[in-house]
Design a protein around this motif. Structure first.
Motif, PDB file in Angstrom:
ATOM      1  N   GLU A   1       0.748  -1.157   0.131  1.00 48.18           N
ATOM      2  CA  GLU A   1      -0.048  -0.215   0.048  1.00 48.18           C
ATOM      3  C   GLU A   1       1.257   1.406  -0.314  1.00 48.18           C
ATOM      4  O   GLU A   1       0.331   2.236  -0.834  1.00 48.18           O
ATOM      5  CB  GLU A   1      -0.861  -0.296   1.141  1.00 48.18           C
ATOM      6  N   GLU A   2       1.926   1.146   0.882  1.00 44.17           N
ATOM      7  CA  GLU A   2       2.929   2.610   0.458  1.00 44.17           C
ATOM      8  C   GLU A   2       3.535   2.470  -0.253  1.00 44.17           C
ATOM      9  O   GLU A   2       2.983   4.250  -0.689  1.00 44.17           O
ATOM     10  CB  GLU A   2       4.043   2.195   1.338  1.00 44.17           C
TER      11      GLU A   2
ATOM     12  N   ALA B   1       0.902   7.125  -6.672  1.00 44.14           N
ATOM     13  CA  ALA B   1      -0.776   7.967  -7.227  1.00 44.14           C
ATOM     14  C   ALA B   1       0.040   8.942  -6.546  1.00 44.14           C
ATOM     15  O   ALA B   1      -0.385   9.747  -7.668  1.00 44.14           O
ATOM     16  CB  ALA B   1      -1.506   7.199  -5.946  1.00 44.14           C
ATOM     17  N   ASP B   2       0.695   9.267  -5.705  1.00 46.47           N
ATOM     18  CA  ASP B   2       1.619  11.096  -5.651  1.00 46.47           C
ATOM     19  C   ASP B   2       1.960  11.532  -6.097  1.00 46.47           C
ATOM     20  O   ASP B   2       2.640  12.487  -5.955  1.00 46.47           O
ATOM     21  CB  ASP B   2       1.273  11.170  -4.321  1.00 46.47           C
TER      22      ASP B   2
ATOM     23  N   ARG C   1       0.464   4.028  -2.870  1.00 50.55           N
ATOM     24  CA  ARG C   1       0.273   5.457  -2.250  1.00 50.55           C
ATOM     25  C   ARG C   1       1.325   6.470  -3.465  1.00 50.55           C
ATOM     26  O   ARG C   1       1.125   7.719  -3.673  1.00 50.55           O
ATOM     27  CB  ARG C   1       0.208   5.610  -0.731  1.00 50.55           C
TER      28      ARG C   1
END
Length: 269
Positions: free
Chosen positions: A244-245, A251-252, A248
């Motif tokens: 998940e890290e 995505a950023d 993210r």
């Protein structure tokens, strides 16, 4: 193989393999890695070659894996596809350098980052210019557990490797020499002569006895768990690509590592 991103030069008993994408600071795309591996194996097969030098054109050894290409070609890879690609192009290609039956020397100037750090440290020796630096910012920039081939504690010791990886900060050539990762550090103007002198001295050794000696040295590391440790990290590394890290961060637009980006000015792995 015809080379577009690698130069292969022979001077007597010494083969020099140049990473040759200077406009991209020798960022290692898939084709360059294929060519680099082919050139390494070519030097290994040539009975006239007794020492091999790996370097980079344009003032940098390499800024690491070409992440721009990776975003285009491998962004949507499944775990199986990523494991297969990285196993071949990263792990296997690095081990081909490590297991080459001839002494290898990394000639390092400028940046030697992440994927390039793996390549250089598969060599038997490293000669660096005074302004050269080494870095593995992957933990900070991608939320991935370092690069695929965790050679770091084997070449700089566990304590220094932890600091190097957990901070993501570059290591200057003089510090790499102090911790034993680099054999020699010389002024930039003397780098070519220093590498030439070392390579030709090594090339004077009897080739069969040298090959056997290198095998014994490699087996010493293998007896200590070198291959098992690298393989274990490679498999664990794959997991962190799909955390998940990491998602993210993608995505950023990615995490930041301003120190390395300011020094090199390109995306690296």
């Amino acid at each position: 193989m015809t080379y577009d991103y690698v130069l292969y030069e022979v001077d007597g008993p010494v083969a020099t393999i140049w990473q040759n994408r200077p406009q991209q600071r020798n960022a290692q795309n898939e084709q360059m890695l294929d060519e680099l591996n082919d050139a390494v194996l070519r030097a290994g097969r040539d009975p006239e070659i007794r020492a091999v030098v790996l370097s980079g054109k344009g003032g940098h050894f390499s800024a690491g894996h070409d992440l721009k290409e990776g975003q285009i070609k491998r962004q949507d890879f499944t775990p199986e596809e990523r494991w297969a690609y990285e196993s071949r192009s990263y792990m296997d290609y690095c081990m081909n350098i490590f297991n080459l039956p001839k002494p290898t020397i990394a000639r390092v100037e400028g940046a030697c980052i992440a994927g390039a750090f793996m390549v250089a440290n598969m060599c038997d020796m490293i000669v660096a210019s005074e302004e050269a630096f080494f870095a593995d910012p992957v933990l900070h920039t991608m939320a991935v557990s370092a690069v695929e081939v965790l050679v770091h504690p084997w070449v700089m010791g566990s304590r220094k490797a932890r600091e190097f990886l957990f901070t993501g900060e570059p290591m200057q050539a003089k510090d790499a020499l102090e911790c034993g990762m680099v054999n020699r550090v010389v002024p930039a103007a003397e780098l070519d002569d220093a590498v030439h002198t070392l390579a030709y001295r090594v090339a004077q050794a009897p080739p069969f006895a040298t090959a056997v000696l290198k095998k014994s040295l490699n087996r010493t590391l293998e007896t200590q768990g070198f291959g098992v440790a690298l393989s274990a990290h490679f498999d664990s590394h794959q997991l962190t690509h799909f955390s998940e890290e990491a998602a993210r961060g993608k995505a950023d637009g990615g995490f930041s590592n301003s120190i390395t980006r300011n020094k090199v000015g390109t995306s690296v792995q």
